[in-house]
Structures are given as C-alpha cells and as structure tokens.
Write a protein that holds these residues in place. Sequence first.
Motif, PDB file in Angstrom:
ATOM      1  N   GLY A 121       0.827  -1.194   0.000  1.00 50.18           N
ATOM      2  CA  GLY A 121       0.000   0.000   0.000  1.00 50.18           C
ATOM      3  C   GLY A 121       0.860   1.243   0.000  1.00 50.18           C
ATOM      4  N   GLN A 122       0.312   2.332   0.484  1.00 51.04           N
ATOM      5  CA  GLN A 122       1.074   3.581   0.504  1.00 51.04           C
ATOM      6  C   GLN A 122       2.178   3.545   1.550  1.00 51.04           C
ATOM      7  N   THR A 193      -9.432  -6.976  -0.995  1.00 50.24           N
ATOM      8  CA  THR A 193      -8.850  -5.713  -0.534  1.00 50.24           C
ATOM      9  C   THR A 193      -9.287  -4.615  -1.488  1.00 50.24           C
ATOM     10  N   ASN A 196      -8.119   0.740  -4.144  1.00 50.43           N
ATOM     11  CA  ASN A 196      -7.342   1.952  -3.876  1.00 50.43           C
ATOM     12  C   ASN A 196      -6.347   1.791  -2.733  1.00 50.43           C
ATOM     13  N   GLU A 197      -6.311   0.595  -2.121  1.00 54.95           N
ATOM     14  CA  GLU A 197      -5.325   0.329  -1.069  1.00 54.95           C
ATOM     15  C   GLU A 197      -4.139  -0.488  -1.568  1.00 54.95           C
ATOM     16  N   VAL A 273      -4.272   6.890  -3.853  1.00 54.43           N
ATOM     17  CA  VAL A 273      -5.073   6.760  -2.630  1.00 54.43           C
ATOM     18  C   VAL A 273      -6.287   7.679  -2.759  1.00 54.43           C
TER      19      VAL A 273
END
Length: 273
Positions: A121-122, A193, A196-197, A273
């Motif tokens: 993820g980010q 999931t 956008n993650e 995100v």
Amino acid sequence: MYVSVATQAGSPAPNEDWVGATSSLAVVLDGLSTAGLDTGCRHGVPWYVAQLGGHLVAALTVADKSLSEGLAVALEQVAALHPTCDLRNPGTPSATVALLREQEDRFDHLVLADSPIVLQGQDDVIVLTDLRVDEVCAEQRAETERYETGTPEHSASVARLVAAQRSIRNTSEGYWVASAHPDAAYHALTGSTPANEVRAAAVLSDGASRLVTEYQMATWAAVFDELHTHGPASLIDTVRKVEATDPHGRRWPRYKAGDDAAVAFCVVPDWRV
C-alpha cells in the motif's frame, strides 16, 4: 495491472514451481516434494503444476466465478486427465496455490498452503498466507533441521517428514493443498482488498518468500524496492546469493539447499489513494 513473472529451479531437478498471469490474474503454484516416495502417478509434479496452472487461468477468465470455484473446476479437470493413475494415493501430486485477481473495485485473493501474497500500500504491506502446515508434524520437522542438507541422514529425515505430512494432508486434522479432489478449494483462505489500497503486489512461492520469512535477510519494503527497480528475476537471484553463503543449511536449516522459486510481480499503473 501490469504483471511480470520469473521462476527458477533450485537444483538440477525439474522445476516444480509454476507461475502464470493475465492482465487481471496472477497464479503461483509450488509443487510439493515427493521425497522419492511413491505417488501412484506416472506424470509427476512438474506435469501436475503445469496442467493445474493452465486450467486455473482458463477457469478464472469468467469474472463472476469466485477464486474457490475456479480452483475447484481446475482440480476436477486435471484429475480427469490422468484416469489410470491412483489418485487415492496420499502422495498423488499436489501443490500450494496463490491467486490474485484484479476486479473493478478490489483485489480478490486465495491462498492454499504456504505460498504468500504480499500487498503493498502507501505506507505498509499486508501479508496473506496460509501457515496451517506449520502447525503439524513438529517433531519430524525438528529432526530434519538437525542435519545438514545433502547428507543421507537429512534425506532420510525429509522422507519421514513427508510421509507424516501425507498422512494428514487434506484432512481436518492436518492442512490443505491442491491435489486430486476439488473440495480442497473450499478450504483455502480467501478475501478481498479495496483497489485503492493496493499499489503493487508480489505473489510468491516459499522458495522466494523465504528471503524475508526464513532467512530474514530482507524486509518486505526492501523486496518491493528490488521488484520495482529490477524485477522478479533479480529477486530470485538475491535469494540464490544468500543461499550460496550457507550451502549445507547450518545457519538456515531447510529441506534442500536451494528451493524452486517463482514470483509474479503486479503493479497498478494508475494507483492512487
């Protein structure tokens, strides 16, 4: 998503890992060791994973079919391909399964046995894996880890471990793998999931993931740095370099000096995100 793949045998023996992908699906299979024991099958593990992989990709082109349903269909189809083999043999060819599929708003995953999927993820990673195999046969596994890889004592202990695992494989007392019966598909661990993650994902056999999980010679963040910069073949090369420093399994006891390795690296090109 963009997917790049690599696989490499860990020894001169045929590669028993398999990796494949489409623009929305990544598949990694890790064929289980037979340790020289009888399988009741004339085809062998490399044949099995190649057949299962191809049938999985075909089955999962239907978007509304769940990953478990697709795996069940593929298992049934592959079983029908070797009708003269003894599929009741507890050593019949089998494999771990790791599936990641991109949908419009999410990523669906399925893991069956210890080939992990790692989502980036980010700011962090999510590790998706099925470690039920680690909960069984602890005594036999500890015995195997006492011997150096490549010795007669080690080979004999691996055979005893595999025999013990076979006796409880695909039972409620043991753990589940892809084998001859489609019901194993419904014992896999599954989930989703939000899209956008997920910035990127690595679908791995344990021959590649052990750089982090067993050898502890890298973090998942470092693994993704290497994948983004150099790709999956480079990651496998890194694993081999680490293994070369411990060829007899003294620092990291293991079943073989070098395990087959497979990687599917998935990147979301317009991630945000």
